[in-house]
Design a protein around this motif. Structure first.
Motif: not given
Length: 104
Positions: A73-75, A82-85, A91-92, A97-98
């Motif tokens: 959950t922290s991740s 921090k995602a800029t788009s 992608a994150s 998920s993987s």
């Protein structure tokens, strides 16, 4: 208490400093629980002693599982913030998920 010095927390983008501190604190408690289990096993003299040992092992396992969930959950929170788009956020999310598929 342990004789080992506290770990130096390194800055980065994986987790915040507070998230790292929380996880390290949780894992230190698990470590203490496991040391307690080892002592119980060493002192076990009767079949009934195994009940208490099993109970403590279960508690340590649940604490470790909770640490794993906290890591995930922290991740997720850190990477989303921090995602800029949208593409980077997607992608994150796919990576996480993987990660879940691999370890759960």
């Amino acid at each position: 208490m342990s004789d080992t010095p506290p770990l130096k927390i390194v800055s980065g983008t994986a987790l915040t400093e507070q998230q790292k501190k929380d996880l390290l604190h949780r894992l230190a408690r698990v470590e203490g629980q496991l040391r307690g289990v080892q002592k119980l096993i060493a002192k076990a003299t009767e079949p009934g002693d195994c009940d208490g040992i099993a109970q403590q092992m279960s508690a340590a396992r649940k604490a470790l599982d909770r640490s794993f969930v906290t890591l995930l959950t922290s991740s997720m929170v850190t990477h989303a913030e921090k995602a800029t788009s949208v593409e980077e956020a997607v992608a994150s999310a796919k990576h996480l998920s993987s990660f879940l598929d691999k370890y759960v």
